[in-house]
Scaffold this motif. Structure first.
Motif, PDB file in Angstrom:
ATOM      1  N   GLY A 129       8.441   3.571  -2.408  1.00 19.27           N
ATOM      2  CA  GLY A 129       7.965   2.398  -1.674  1.00 19.27           C
ATOM      3  C   GLY A 129       9.113   1.539  -1.193  1.00 19.27           C
ATOM      4  O   GLY A 129      10.276   1.914  -1.340  1.00 19.27           O
ATOM      5  N   HIS A 130       8.756   0.387  -0.634  1.00 18.60           N
ATOM      6  CA  HIS A 130       9.817  -0.425  -0.015  1.00 18.60           C
ATOM      7  C   HIS A 130      10.722  -1.129  -1.019  1.00 18.60           C
ATOM      8  O   HIS A 130      11.856  -1.473  -0.699  1.00 18.60           O
ATOM      9  CB  HIS A 130       9.237  -1.416   0.997  1.00 18.60           C
ATOM     10  N   LYS A 170      11.088  11.260   0.567  1.00 13.31           N
ATOM     11  CA  LYS A 170      10.617   9.889   0.814  1.00 13.31           C
ATOM     12  C   LYS A 170      10.599   9.069  -0.473  1.00 13.31           C
ATOM     13  O   LYS A 170      10.266   9.572  -1.538  1.00 13.31           O
ATOM     14  CB  LYS A 170       9.197   9.967   1.407  1.00 13.31           C
ATOM     15  N   ARG A 219       7.797   8.927  10.594  1.00 11.87           N
ATOM     16  CA  ARG A 219       8.262   8.273  11.829  1.00 11.87           C
ATOM     17  C   ARG A 219       9.308   9.086  12.540  1.00 11.87           C
ATOM     18  O   ARG A 219      10.148   9.735  11.904  1.00 11.87           O
ATOM     19  CB  ARG A 219       8.963   6.957  11.465  1.00 11.87           C
ATOM     20  N   PHE A 246       0.832  -1.207   0.000  1.00 19.53           N
ATOM     21  CA  PHE A 246       0.000   0.000   0.000  1.00 19.53           C
ATOM     22  C   PHE A 246       0.866   1.257   0.000  1.00 19.53           C
ATOM     23  O   PHE A 246       0.423   2.336   0.407  1.00 19.53           O
ATOM     24  CB  PHE A 246      -0.947  -0.017   1.208  1.00 19.53           C
ATOM     25  N   CYS A 247       2.113   1.117  -0.460  1.00 21.41           N
ATOM     26  CA  CYS A 247       3.063   2.249  -0.420  1.00 21.41           C
ATOM     27  C   CYS A 247       2.552   3.466  -1.194  1.00 21.41           C
ATOM     28  O   CYS A 247       2.817   4.603  -0.797  1.00 21.41           O
ATOM     29  CB  CYS A 247       4.410   1.818  -0.983  1.00 21.41           C
ATOM     30  N   CYS A 271      10.415   6.425   5.694  1.00 22.96           N
ATOM     31  CA  CYS A 271       9.870   5.115   5.308  1.00 22.96           C
ATOM     32  C   CYS A 271      10.544   4.051   6.170  1.00 22.96           C
ATOM     33  O   CYS A 271      11.726   4.174   6.503  1.00 22.96           O
ATOM     34  CB  CYS A 271      10.144   4.850   3.825  1.00 22.96           C
ATOM     35  N   LEU A 272       9.773   2.999   6.482  1.00 24.53           N
ATOM     36  CA  LEU A 272      10.342   1.875   7.249  1.00 24.53           C
ATOM     37  C   LEU A 272      11.644   1.384   6.626  1.00 24.53           C
ATOM     38  O   LEU A 272      12.564   0.986   7.322  1.00 24.53           O
ATOM     39  CB  LEU A 272       9.371   0.692   7.178  1.00 24.53           C
ATOM     40  N   PHE A 273      11.688   1.407   5.288  1.00 24.86           N
ATOM     41  CA  PHE A 273      12.792   0.760   4.582  1.00 24.86           C
ATOM     42  C   PHE A 273      13.916   1.706   4.177  1.00 24.86           C
ATOM     43  O   PHE A 273      14.849   1.298   3.506  1.00 24.86           O
ATOM     44  CB  PHE A 273      12.241   0.021   3.349  1.00 24.86           C
ATOM     45  N   CYS A 283       0.714   5.619   1.081  1.00 22.46           N
ATOM     46  CA  CYS A 283       1.301   5.711   2.422  1.00 22.46           C
ATOM     47  C   CYS A 283       1.153   7.117   3.008  1.00 22.46           C
ATOM     48  O   CYS A 283       1.437   8.108   2.347  1.00 22.46           O
ATOM     49  CB  CYS A 283       2.780   5.346   2.364  1.00 22.46           C
TER      50      CYS A 283
HETATM   51  S1  SF4 Z   1       7.156   0.579   3.258  1.00 26.07           S
HETATM   52 FE1  SF4 Z   1       7.524   2.793   3.358  1.00 26.07          FE
HETATM   53  S2  SF4 Z   1       6.273   3.685   1.735  1.00 26.07           S
HETATM   54 FE2  SF4 Z   1       5.562   1.571   2.041  1.00 26.07          FE
HETATM   55  S3  SF4 Z   1       3.852   1.765   3.466  1.00 26.07           S
HETATM   56 FE3  SF4 Z   1       5.678   1.378   4.712  1.00 26.07          FE
HETATM   57  S4  SF4 Z   1       6.499   3.384   5.252  1.00 26.07           S
HETATM   58 FE4  SF4 Z   1       5.023   3.670   3.598  1.00 26.07          FE
END
Ligand code: SF4
Ligand SMILES: Nc1nc2c(ncn2[C@@H]2O[C@H](COP(=O)(O)OP(=O)(O)OP(=O)(O)O)[C@@H](O)[C@H]2O)c(=O)[nH]1
Ligand SMILES: C[S@@+](CC[C@H](N)C(=O)[O-])C[C@H]1O[C@@H](n2cnc3c(N)ncnc32)[C@H](O)[C@@H]1O
Ligand code: SF4
Length: 352
Positions: A332-333, A329, A286, A278-279, A296-298, A282
């Protein structure tokens, strides 16, 4: 110098370049997304050692002086919600309940962010003793991680025999008056056979269960796409005991897809972060426990607000740094890309 590169080269974005950013107050990025959901990690410490997240020995301790203080967290949450368009704040970690001052953090944030929902994602160990105080402090919602209701299996997965405390925590959360209690379970080959029992238990307890596809964010770097259980694998297993009917997503940036169980009203959700990412919708930003913004997490690129704050930065200067971090940002991941490299920090160190 406020941009901290915590390891690998930035390959999926242009660090630091904000010259083409439009002059708008919100946390926008190059792909047209706006971050409204702030996730704040408050510690790297944890009472459990889930195999998909932490190493057996725990994460290296963050020196106390490097952790954000209550006042610093409250200041940043006030800026995010008051000036940067953030509409929901979630505290996570590590395990947020490990911090004895969680109630003070919630109380302070509820004062600077009136009307903004404040949530916690927790493993619920010890929650039974704090749920009411947290609710009184202003906590609105709790999501609890629970992968199995089998005591032995729980102890294997988390390397700790604490299922009793977690179940007591779930019940305390239900009685404390939070608007919703959700259960998160990470999907793994080892948990698939107990998935229907877990759903049965959640239906009995009247809590909402969501399964989560496992992401390559384990500290031991053992994640493999070939071992991962995709959403469809779970639906096949649950379908042998329940009738599942797909429902509309509440909102496109909500990560969970939901199915009515046996005609409803109860639902089961799946957060298919890997197979149905679902990036593109998003809406997350954080803060790590050390006070860096992570878009982003990644992404291993982090922007250090703590150093700026302690160096005397004004609110306007902090906002500019935060906006710049989010402008860069990634799309996506990129887990499916041939050159995908997992981030250096694991889920517990970033703040899941
Ligand atoms: S991986 Fe990164 S871009 Fe994708 S939903 Fe998580 S935080 Fe958002
Ligand atoms: N891909 C991706 N997955 C995430 C992100 N944040 C959390 N997750 C995953 O989603 C799961 C559920 O997260 P929660 O902390 O319960 O938060 P949430 O689902 O946003 O919470 P709700 O507002 O209650 O829906 C986590 O366990 C993670 O596995 C993110 O930014 N990106
Ligand atoms: C890192 S934990 C932090 C909060 C708290 N300790 C807890 O477990 O709820 C936040 C969420 O991340 C999830 N998580 C951890 N490692 C993961 C992984 N490799 N893939 C997907 N989700 C993961 C957990 O199940 C949990 O729901
Ligand atoms: S998922 Fe949560 S409870 Fe499990 S080890 Fe990670 S931080 Fe701790």
């Amino acid at each position: 110098m406020t941009a901290v590169n915590v390891g690998i080269p930035l390959v999926r974005g242009r660090a630091d370049d904000t010259s083409d950013r439009p002059d708008v107050p919100d946390l926008v990025d190059r792909f047209g997304r706006v971050a409204r959901d702030l996730r704040v990690s408050i510690t790297e410490k944890c009472s459990l050692r889930c195999t998909y997240c932490m190493p057996e020995e725990g994460l290296p301790a963050i020196p106390r002086e490097q952790l954000l203080t209550v006042d610093e967290i409250v200041r940043l949450v006030g800026i995010a919600t008051g000036r940067l368009g953030v509409r929901e704040v979630r505290f996570t970690g590590g395990e947020p309940l490990v911090r004895r001052d969680l109630e003070a953090i919630i109380e302070g944030c509820s004062k600077v962010a009136p009307g903004i929902p404040l949530a916690v994602t927790t493993n619920a160990v010890g929650l039974e003793h704090r749920a009411h105080a947290l609710a009184r402090a202003g906590l609105s919602r709790v999501n609890i991680s629970l992968d199995t209701i089998d005591r032995e299996h729980f102890a294997e997965l988390t390397r700790r025999d604490r299922l009793g405390s977690v179940l007591a925590g779930v019940r305390a959360a239900k009685n404390a008056g939070f608007s919703r209690v959700k259960i998160n379970a990470v999907l793994m080959p080892e948990t698939l056979h107990g998935a229907a029992d877990l759903l049965e238990w959640c239906l009995d307890e009247q809590v909402e269960l969501r399964f989560i596809e496992q992401m390559p964010l384990d500290a031991d770097h053992e994640w493999a796409r070939s071992r991962m259980v995709p959403a469809q694998g779970l639906l096949d297993v649950l379908g042998t005991r329940f009738t599942l009917t797909e429902t509309e997503r509440e909102d496109p940036s909500a990560p969970a897809e939901r199915w009515l169980v046996d005609g409803g009203p109860a639902t089961v959700g799946i957060i298919a972060s890997v197979t149905r990412s679902f990036c593109s919708d998003c809406d997350r930003t954080r803060l790590t426990a050390e006070g860096t913004v992570r878009s982003c997490l990644f992404s291993d690129q982090e922007t250090d607000l703590r150093a700026a704050m302690r160096g005397g930065a004004t609110d306007d200067e902090l906002m500019d740094l935060w906006r710049g971090a989010m402008w860069n940002k990634w799309a996506g991941h990129g887990i499916d890309a041939a050159d995908f490299v997992p981030p250096q920090r694991s889920m517990g160190a970033i703040g899941g």
